[in-house]
Design a protein around this motif. Structure first.
Motif, PDB file in Angstrom:
ATOM      1  N   TYR A 364      57.657  40.321  35.768  1.00 59.73           N
ATOM      2  CA  TYR A 364      57.285  40.357  37.183  1.00 59.73           C
ATOM      3  C   TYR A 364      56.201  41.408  37.405  1.00 59.73           C
ATOM      4  CZ  TYR A 364      61.627  37.796  38.076  1.00 59.73           C
ATOM      5  OH  TYR A 364      62.641  36.863  38.080  1.00 59.73           O
ATOM      6  N   GLN A 367      52.607  40.798  35.750  1.00 54.70           N
ATOM      7  CA  GLN A 367      51.787  39.795  36.435  1.00 54.70           C
ATOM      8  C   GLN A 367      50.683  40.499  37.200  1.00 54.70           C
ATOM      9  OE1 GLN A 367      54.233  37.367  39.023  1.00 54.70           O
ATOM     10  NE2 GLN A 367      53.678  35.590  37.833  1.00 54.70           N
ATOM     11  N   GLU A 370      48.037  41.870  35.055  1.00 55.28           N
ATOM     12  CA  GLU A 370      47.060  40.876  34.614  1.00 55.28           C
ATOM     13  C   GLU A 370      45.880  40.791  35.564  1.00 55.28           C
ATOM     14  OE1 GLU A 370      46.824  38.780  31.822  1.00 55.28           O
ATOM     15  OE2 GLU A 370      48.160  40.412  31.264  1.00 55.28           O
ATOM     16  N   ARG A 371      46.170  40.842  36.867  1.00 54.79           N
ATOM     17  CA  ARG A 371      45.093  40.778  37.854  1.00 54.79           C
ATOM     18  C   ARG A 371      44.146  41.960  37.690  1.00 54.79           C
ATOM     19  NH1 ARG A 371      45.401  37.129  37.483  1.00 54.79           N
ATOM     20  NH2 ARG A 371      46.460  35.386  38.411  1.00 54.79           N
ATOM     21  N   GLU A 377      38.079  43.390  32.979  1.00 52.57           N
ATOM     22  CA  GLU A 377      37.339  42.559  32.043  1.00 52.57           C
ATOM     23  C   GLU A 377      35.990  42.161  32.625  1.00 52.57           C
ATOM     24  OE1 GLU A 377      39.033  38.742  31.223  1.00 52.57           O
ATOM     25  OE2 GLU A 377      38.596  38.959  29.099  1.00 52.57           O
ATOM     26  N   ALA A 378      36.005  41.832  33.908  1.00 53.04           N
ATOM     27  CA  ALA A 378      34.756  41.399  34.529  1.00 53.04           C
ATOM     28  C   ALA A 378      33.789  42.570  34.705  1.00 53.04           C
ATOM     29  CB  ALA A 378      35.048  40.758  35.875  1.00 53.04           C
ATOM     30  N   ARG A 414      36.639  30.452  36.704  1.00 51.92           N
ATOM     31  CA  ARG A 414      37.016  31.066  37.982  1.00 51.92           C
ATOM     32  C   ARG A 414      35.796  31.754  38.558  1.00 51.92           C
ATOM     33  NH1 ARG A 414      41.548  35.016  35.869  1.00 51.92           N
ATOM     34  NH2 ARG A 414      39.937  35.365  34.338  1.00 51.92           N
ATOM     35  N   PHE A 416      35.139  34.570  41.766  1.00 51.12           N
ATOM     36  CA  PHE A 416      35.581  35.294  42.955  1.00 51.12           C
ATOM     37  C   PHE A 416      34.510  36.285  43.367  1.00 51.12           C
ATOM     38  CE2 PHE A 416      39.344  34.659  40.222  1.00 51.12           C
ATOM     39  CZ  PHE A 416      40.073  33.818  41.039  1.00 51.12           C
ATOM     40  N   PHE A 421      38.035  40.243  46.001  1.00 51.21           N
ATOM     41  CA  PHE A 421      39.116  40.270  45.009  1.00 51.21           C
ATOM     42  C   PHE A 421      39.799  41.627  45.027  1.00 51.21           C
ATOM     43  CE2 PHE A 421      40.731  40.758  40.684  1.00 51.21           C
ATOM     44  CZ  PHE A 421      41.291  39.520  40.429  1.00 51.21           C
ATOM     45  N   GLU A 424      41.691  42.334  48.359  1.00 51.79           N
ATOM     46  CA  GLU A 424      42.966  41.614  48.435  1.00 51.79           C
ATOM     47  C   GLU A 424      43.988  42.226  47.497  1.00 51.79           C
ATOM     48  OE1 GLU A 424      42.251  37.470  47.849  1.00 51.79           O
ATOM     49  OE2 GLU A 424      41.191  37.304  49.754  1.00 51.79           O
ATOM     50  N   MET A 425      43.496  42.630  46.359  1.00 54.19           N
ATOM     51  CA  MET A 425      44.408  43.210  45.376  1.00 54.19           C
ATOM     52  C   MET A 425      44.993  44.518  45.918  1.00 54.19           C
ATOM     53  SD  MET A 425      43.507  43.202  41.409  1.00 54.19           S
ATOM     54  CE  MET A 425      42.458  44.621  41.368  1.00 54.19           C
ATOM     55  N   GLU A 428      46.866  43.841  49.521  1.00 52.63           N
ATOM     56  CA  GLU A 428      47.987  42.910  49.600  1.00 52.63           C
ATOM     57  C   GLU A 428      48.838  42.870  48.343  1.00 52.63           C
ATOM     58  OE1 GLU A 428      46.634  39.022  50.780  1.00 52.63           O
ATOM     59  OE2 GLU A 428      45.114  39.957  52.044  1.00 52.63           O
ATOM     60  N   ARG A 429      48.214  42.480  47.260  1.00 58.18           N
ATOM     61  CA  ARG A 429      49.019  42.164  46.075  1.00 58.18           C
ATOM     62  C   ARG A 429      49.763  43.362  45.517  1.00 58.18           C
ATOM     63  NH1 ARG A 429      48.632  36.985  43.397  1.00 58.18           N
ATOM     64  NH2 ARG A 429      50.157  37.990  42.097  1.00 58.18           N
TER      65      ARG A 429
ATOM     66  N   GLN B  40      41.249  27.962  39.640  1.00 59.35           N
ATOM     67  CA  GLN B  40      40.804  29.049  40.495  1.00 59.35           C
ATOM     68  C   GLN B  40      41.939  29.503  41.416  1.00 59.35           C
ATOM     69  OE1 GLN B  40      37.406  30.122  41.075  1.00 59.35           O
ATOM     70  NE2 GLN B  40      37.456  30.892  43.151  1.00 59.35           N
ATOM     71  N   PHE B  51      51.858  32.036  36.536  1.00 59.63           N
ATOM     72  CA  PHE B  51      50.448  31.707  36.360  1.00 59.63           C
ATOM     73  C   PHE B  51      50.033  31.747  34.898  1.00 59.63           C
ATOM     74  CE2 PHE B  51      50.601  36.187  37.241  1.00 59.63           C
ATOM     75  CZ  PHE B  51      49.685  36.757  36.386  1.00 59.63           C
TER      76      PHE B  51
END
Ligand code: SF4
Ligand code: SF4
Lengths: 624, 286
Positions: A364, A367, A370-371, A377-378, A414, A416, A421, A424-425, A428-429, B40, B51
């Motif tokens: 959990y 996850q 990962e985001r 990474e980007a 993908r 974004f 991104f 929101e991360m 929110e996330r 996406q 995911f």
């Protein structure tokens, strides 16, 4: 929550402390006058006395780092010698009192300071192991990273590793006539190890194993051992690791048990030792940055940060120096705070594994990780080995979009907007995940029963053992370097230092939880700063062959696992050097293991695993 | 302690369990089908539930800055002037900056004068040692070495196949433009055009007159190559070059010269060789 205000009145300043010290010990203490150096040099016969005074009277209760330097053939330092360098701090905040002691290379001996700061224990063992300085009065002077019986002291300048090529990179054989070969091909024994005929293998003795059990009372008659109630009892010596799934890597603990209860424990490490610091001295300053990624591989951004801060201190000694731009600092803080969240999610998740909740909680939490790694990474080009920071800059600014490009078969794309991104991360996330984690675990009866009161470390011990990070703050010491000695732009950011007073595993868990919340708070302040600094340059002015002014520097950051420090010496005949003379990593994962024995004593074997998990170590950093 | 905290935790687990099926239902149990365009959404910040990426049936495409082992940029194989020509000038900067020192470069020398020629005779990267740091690409002044996105390099044999030579490393400039379109544009802007720096310089100078010296060297090398020489660890006698670090730009100075003028046949030969390499790589990939 305690808001730490640093009492830095002139009466307690470092200068006063040094003046006081010199007045008290006029013969033994003198200023370190070498160019680019600071602190005092203490004569070795008075070292213990001076150290005790520094600790007891001057109040430097926290020994952050103790490490050795080998000045062999280093022209600027007149004679060859070994030197121990100590950085002591006050847990109320402020700068370091740096003191040094020198000793002869041939007969290297210094008094041990374990009786003053127990945190010196592992660090002195490391200095003995790698530099061959014998510490008189050390309770357990054994090798720590290498094995007992290893020949030589690897960090000495005249010790050469296998396949040694040259003292410094770049190696001449690579260009312009770089005819490739594998280092292994140079093995004089070829594929097989052949021993000379006159060596009788059966006569070779290996003391590496047996020496580890010293102090465990192996072979003691059971009739002579009494348990707490005075009953004659048998004692059992158990090895846990190095290949044990719950030791978070190749880590080993030897313990003596009375039934299920641990009566004595010693950690054994070094299985992942690669002499990171020697590699670091062969490297150029720049080349070390990607190597720092591999220390605590969960938080490579934080590792980069500590190292560039240390080297930037040295670069600032040069007549011409451009400090990093504001945007650079903002980006760095953004990255390290995200890293801290990653680290704590990981730490709590795996600690739950250790408590027996096999992988459900971890998944959990990671996850969310990962985001964050997608974002790394980007931006930096790699999820874990970020190699993002440069001296005076960073690798590159944020890309406008986090866009992927299909290249391999079955690639899915993908795309974004980066700021969206990120927003929101952060808004929110991540807060949602932290709340979920809180709801899931904080009041879970199982977690509380297993962790409250277990793995206790008292406030005094935590300080004295040089514990750092959540381990220290879980024992009621509100010491966070971001507040105690602010670096980067932390002094203008609004956040609290997370602290808990119980000193048990649960307290450490709560500290981590709180710290993630504080990180989110910081990140929310970073977002507008990212907006208004957009367009500022973040490029590093440091060339690939750049040189660093001579001198010493200690750069430290509050990493997820605790205080990560880099002691860097640039030395040479010229004004600047391309390669570090000394590159030392004060690794929180390593030093935080010093009190493991204390925490485990009296506990059950089953709890031991969780106690280790609650310290949160990464072996890449422990063993270096 | 009355078990409520524990029950709450279990409810959370239950929620996660249910959530993991929400997507499946939404996409009619075809969540992972290549025909459903939901990647996406599944991988975004608004995603919920499981995911997992079903590697290798689906793969996460790499962002532009992603770095794996480096490759060498060569001119497009259908380039009108310089097909397959190395962008690398063998200046050696990447070999010097490489932290684990896994880049090996043999610089070309003019056999007659012993003077260096800005082109690598051989170029090796030991990909076992490469730590994927990206420094080589970052510091190369000619945009001649770039980080590849192809991370599927696992093989059964370590000792024979993991030292990549120039053949294995070279990829067309086109390829870089596909895997990192934005970066390629930025770099081209910094360079002042799509072409290699040297080619641009030549164009600015007007070209025309053949660079006789360079042509000469080329011809002589051609001669030598008639007898095939293994490029690998042959110990060559290299005269220590007098000039320490011959800046490649300086080496091309001389006024009004064009750094590269190949003859028709030479161009054709290069192109064929390049295409053959490409085909070989493609077939290996199957
Ligand atoms: S830095 Fe670039 S041009 Fe120089 S040798 Fe390396 S790849 Fe070639
Ligand atoms: S990516 Fe780093 S390690 Fe690999 S070849 Fe380039 S400079 Fe060397």
């Amino acid at each position: 929550m305690v808001d730490m205000t640093v009492p830095n009145s002139p009466a307690t300043s470092i200068e006063d402390a040094i003046a006081d010290l010199k007045a008290k010990f006029p013969d033994a203490v003198s200023d370190d006058k070498r160019e680019g150096y600071s602190g005092v040099i203490v004569s070795k016969d008075k070292l213990l006395e001076v150290a005790r005074y520094i600790h007891d009277t001057l109040g430097f209760d926290y020994l952050s780092s103790a490490t050795a330097v080998d000045y062999l053939g280093e022209g600027n330092h007149s004679n060859d010698h070994l030197e121990m360098v100590y950085h002591a701090y006050r847990t109320t905040g402020g700068k370091a009192l740096v003191f040094k002691a020198q000793t002869d290379r041939e007969k290297a001996e210094l008094p041990s300071l374990v009786s003053v700061w127990k945190g010196a224990d592992f660090q002195e063992r490391e200095a003995w192991d790698l530099f061959g300085i014998r510490f008189q009065g050390h309770p357990n002077l054994k090798r720590i990273l290498m094995w007992e019986g290893f020949h030589g002291f690897p960090m000495r300048k005249d010790w050469h590793e296998a396949y040694y090529e040259q003292d410094h990179k770049p190696f001449d054989s690579r260009w312009p006539s770089g005819h490739v070969y594998r280092a292994e091909e140079r093995n004089i024994f070829g594929k097989n190890v052949k021993y000379p005929a006159d060596i009788d293998l059966s006569k070779l003795t290996d003391i590496s194993e047996s020496s580890m059990y010293e102090g465990f009372g192996m072979g003691v008659e059971y009739t002579q051992v009494r348990d707490g109630e005075g009953m004659a009892t048998d004692q059992l010596i158990v090895n846990m690791g190095p290949h044990h799934p719950s030791t978070h890597g190749v880590f080993r603990m030897i313990m003596r048990l009375d039934g299920e209860t641990v009566t004595h424990l010693e950690p054994v490490m070094g299985y992942l030792h690669r002499n990171h610091e020697k590699i670091g001295e062969r490297n150029t300053f720049l080349q070390n940055i990607p190597f720092t990624d591999r220390l605590d591989y969960i938080s490579s951004m934080g590792n980069n940060h500590g190292y560039v801060l240390a080297v930037e201190q040295l670069l600032a000694l040069a007549p011409k120096y451009t400090p990093p731009t504001y945007r650079t600092e903002v980006l760095r803080v953004l990255m390290v705070e995200l890293t801290r969240i990653v680290n704590h999610l990981w730490a709590i998740g795996f600690w739950l594994n250790d408590l027996g909740a096999f992988f459900t909680p971890v998944l959990y939490f990671i996850q969310e990780r990962e985001r964050i790694l997608d974002f790394f990474e980007a931006v930096a080009g790699s999820r874990m080995m970020c190699n993002y920071m440069r001296f005076g800059g960073v690798f590159a600014d944020l890309p406008e979009r986090i866009r992927t490009v299909a290249n391999l078969m079955n690639d899915r794309v993908r795309d974004f907007n980066t700021m969206q991104f990120l927003t929101e991360m952060i808004n929110e996330r991540i807060p949602r995940t932290i709340d979920e984690l809180d709801e899931y675990l904080t009041n879970s009866d199982i977690v509380r029963v297993r962790s409250e009161g277990v793995g206790y470390l008292s406030r005094e011990d935590a300080i004295n053992y040089s514990a750092a990070g959540p381990l220290l703050r879980g024992s009621g010491v509100a010491y966070d370097i971001r507040r105690a000695e602010p670096y980067s732009i932390y002094d203008e950011l609004d956040f609290d230092v997370a602290v808990q007073y119980e000193g048990d595993m649960y307290a450490r868990y709560l500290v981590r939880l709180q710290e993630m919340r504080e990180s989110v708070r910081i990140l929310k302040q970073i977002l507008p700063r990212l907006e208004y600094t957009a367009g500022e340059s973040v490029a590093s002015p440091f060339a690939y062959s750049g040189k660093v002014p001579i001198g010493e520097a200690y750069g430290r950051v509050e990493n997820g696992k605790g205080e990560l420090g880099y002691y860097v010496v640039s030395a040479g005949d010229k004004k600047a050097a391309a390669n570090p003379w000394r590159y030392h990593v004060r690794a929180p994962s390593f030093i935080n293991l010093t009190p493991l024995g204390v925490m485990a004593k009296g506990g059950k074997v089953a709890d031991l695993v969780a106690i280790l998990g609650s310290i949160d170590i990464v072996l890449g950093e422990t063993d270096r | 302690m009355n078990g409520i905290g524990f029950i709450k935790g279990m409810l959370l687990t239950l929620r996660h369990f249910v959530e993991s099926y929400v997507d499946d239902v939404r996409y009619g149990f075809k969540k992972y089908s290549p025909n459903v365009d939901n990647f996406q959404q599944r991988q975004g910040t608004q995603a919920a539930g499981v995911f997992t990426v079903q590697y290798p049936d689906e793969k996460v495409a790499m962002p532009e800055r992603f770095r794996f082992v480096p490759f060498l940029v060569v001119e497009d194989y259908d380039h009108p002037e310089r097909p397959g020509k190395d962008w690398c000038t063998s200046c050696g900067i990447c070999a010097k900056v490489c932290p684990p020192q896994c880049i090996w470069i043999v610089r070309s020398n003019d056999p007659a004068t012993g003077r260096p020629v800005p082109e690598p005779e051989a170029f090796f990267i030991d990909i076992d040692i490469c730590m994927n740091c990206g420094f080589c690409a970052e510091y190369c002044p000619f945009d001649a070495i770039k980080m590849d996105h192809d991370y599927e390099l696992a093989s059964y044999d370590r000792t024979t196949s993991h030292i990549f030579d120039k053949d294995k490393l070279s990829k067309e400039f086109k390829y870089w433009k596909t895997i990192a379109p934005n970066r390629a544009i930025d770099e081209a802007q910094a360079r002042g055009g799509w072409e290699h720096k040297d080619a641009q310089k030549a164009a600015r100078r007007g070209g025309g007159a053949a660079d006789s010296k360079r042509e000469e060297v080329r011809a002589r090398k051609e001669e030598e190559q008639k007898q095939p020489v293994a490029s690998a660890p042959v110990a060559q006698e290299t005269k220590p070059a007098a000039a320490e670090t011959p800046a490649p730009a300086a080496a091309t100075s001389g006024g009004g010269e064009k750094p590269w003028t190949d003859s028709e046949e030479e161009r054709e030969r290069r192109k064929q060789a390049a295409l053959a390499r490409k085909a070989a790589r493609a077939s290996k990939r199957e």
